[in-house]
Every structure is written in C-alpha cells, then in structure tokens.
Design an enzyme around this catalytic site. Structure first.
Site, PDB file in Angstrom:
ATOM      1  N   ASP A  12      32.489  28.868  41.798  1.00  0.00           N
ATOM      2  CA  ASP A  12      33.299  29.970  41.331  1.00  0.00           C
ATOM      3  C   ASP A  12      34.755  29.509  41.279  1.00  0.00           C
ATOM      4  O   ASP A  12      35.145  28.555  41.952  1.00  0.00           O
ATOM      5  CB  ASP A  12      33.129  31.168  42.276  1.00  0.00           C
ATOM      6  CG  ASP A  12      33.714  32.445  41.695  1.00  0.00           C
ATOM      7  OD1 ASP A  12      33.680  32.604  40.467  1.00  0.00           O
ATOM      8  OD2 ASP A  12      34.211  33.275  42.473  1.00  0.00           O
ATOM      9  N   ASP A  14      37.871  31.864  41.236  1.00  0.00           N
ATOM     10  CA  ASP A  14      38.729  32.651  42.115  1.00  0.00           C
ATOM     11  C   ASP A  14      38.152  32.688  43.524  1.00  0.00           C
ATOM     12  O   ASP A  14      36.992  33.034  43.729  1.00  0.00           O
ATOM     13  CB  ASP A  14      38.887  34.068  41.565  1.00  0.00           C
ATOM     14  CG  ASP A  14      39.687  34.083  40.264  1.00  0.00           C
ATOM     15  OD1 ASP A  14      40.875  33.764  40.320  1.00  0.00           O
ATOM     16  OD2 ASP A  14      39.102  34.391  39.208  1.00  0.00           O
TER      17      ASP A  14
END
Length: 263
Positions: A12, A14
């Site tokens: 991922d 963020d």
C-alpha cells in the site's frame, strides 16, 4: 522452514511509504534495497482520483522514485475488470481523471445515454445532480460498479465522505448493491500479479490496515506484513479473527532483509 526465493512485493502507498505528504522514514532505502536485489514490486492505492503519473509526481515530491508502471490503483483495476467483463462498453462515471483516463485507455465510451455501467469513484466534490443521474440509470438497468468500499478519507480540514459512503446512499435509493473492485477484493491483488507476471505463493503484501491490506493479501494466497507506520497500532491485529504473517514498525525494518523478510 526454508523460505522461497524470488519474492515479489505488493505494498500500500499511504501509511506504508508515505504519511500524508511526508515520506515514512526509511522508505527510500527500502525501495533502493528492492531494486538492488532485482525484486519486482507494485505500489497500491484504493484512491481512484489520480493517474499513475499524478501519483509518481506526488511520491517524487516526498523523495521517493517510483515509476508509473509500478503503481496500481483501484481505477486501473476497475478498468481492467470492465474490459474483461464487457469489452469496449460504455459507462457513466462519477470520478476524476484517474478513473476516466483508465476507462478511456481500455476503449470505454463515457456517456450519459443508456450506459452499460454506472462507475463510482473518488472525487473532491460529489455532485447531487450526478448522483441523481446515477440512481436513475441504475433503475433503468445499468450495472453498478464502485472502485472501492472506503467510506471516508482524510483531508487537511478533516474527514471527507468517500466512495463507500456515496455508494451506500445510491444503494439505499435503488436497492442495488455495487460490485467493489478495490481492496479488500482480492481481484485487485490478482490483477496486479498478472501485470507483474508473479504468483501469489511467492508474493507478500505490506499494508497498514487489517481490513483491506492484510485481508486482501490473505484471501489472495499471499503472506502479509502489517506495518505500524499508518493507521494500525500494536494491538490492532489482535482485534481480528485473522492474523498477518508478520507485524513490523515500518518498512525500515526490512532494509537489508528484503530477500528473506520472514527470518
């Protein structure tokens, strides 16, 4: 247990590489370590607003060098899914350039006249007029697709309603639930694996959320790493009926260990 060689990394964006507009400490060294060991990787985001070029520029401003081809968004996964389901179809889109560009690139026509699909994504300003149009198109038979189920997102001013919240409103009106393509749907993971030519048994997923990142990795047959540099705390994993393969403070803990991360 002997670890398999030849890892592929999915991660991922963020909470793993960046936090708001700042690099997570050690993220640049971690990516450099992957490159030095010729390890393929893909960076994920459920946010459909931006194109990979936009996101590359955002990451570059934080000091991270990630090529466009190593960025995979829910918009790209949605476009690929629709092209496989109904090639060269049509869609009414509520979203921004990340989503409209992805759909154009797979040959979709964007229209307000009898579309095959209503496709809902992230946008800075949800228009009540557009939502009303979407409701009526769905009532007339358009299939309902949403890029991701995230109900809220952050901003400098505070929390914003996101795709999942608006999708819930449309569902309440129409009685038609959307099909969500983004995490935690493992479809998004599998589409990225196809892009990389990788296999789930030799792939690991790094994320900061149990309910999307770890769950989608687990359901795709991957090993998973939960980082505590984003939304999760030390006790977060304990609250779920499933567990990540490993919990670490941040990707900085993997520097020098990317070829054998579970030692």
């Amino acid at each position: 247990m002997t670890e398999k060689a030849g890892w592929t990394y999915l991660m991922d964006m963020d909470g793993v590489l960046v936090h708001e507009e700042y690099m997570v400490p050690g993220a640049n060294e971690f990516l450099a370590d992957l490159r030095a060991n010729d390890i393929p990787f893909m960076v994920f985001t459920n946010n459909s607003k931006y194109t990979p070029r936009d996101l590359r520029a955002r990451l570059s401003r934080t000091g991270l060098d990630v090529p466009e081809g190593a960025i995979w968004t829910s918009a790209l996964a949605t476009a690929q899914f629709l092209q496989e389901q109904r090639p060269n179809g049509s869609a009414f889109v509520i979203g921004e350039s990340g989503l409209t560009t992805a759909l154009h690139n797979v040959g979709y026509v964007l229209t307000e006249t009898d579309p095959d699909y209503v496709v809902l994504g992230e946008t800075r300003t949800y228009s009540f007029t557009a939502i009303t149009k979407a409701v009526r198109m769905i009532e007339r038979g358009a299939r309902f697709i949403a890029t991701n189920p995230d109900e809220k997102g952050p901003s400098r001013e505070g929390t914003l309603p996101a795709t999942g919240a608006v999708a819930a409103m449309i569902e309440r009106v129409t009685g038609r639930a959307p099909y969500y393509v983004g995490k935690p749907n493992p479809l998004m993971m599998r589409s990225a694996l196809r892009q990389l030519g990788a296999h789930s048994e030799n792939t690991l997923m790094i994320g900061d959320r149990m309910d999307t990142d770890v769950r989608s990795g687990l359901e795709s047959g991957m090993r998973t790493i939960l980082v505590l540099s984003g939304l999760s705390g030390e006790d977060t994993a304990q609250r779920y009926p499933y567990r990540p393969t490993k919990v670490i403070n941040s990707v900085a803990d993997l520097i020098g260990r990317v070829t054998n991360p579970f030692d």
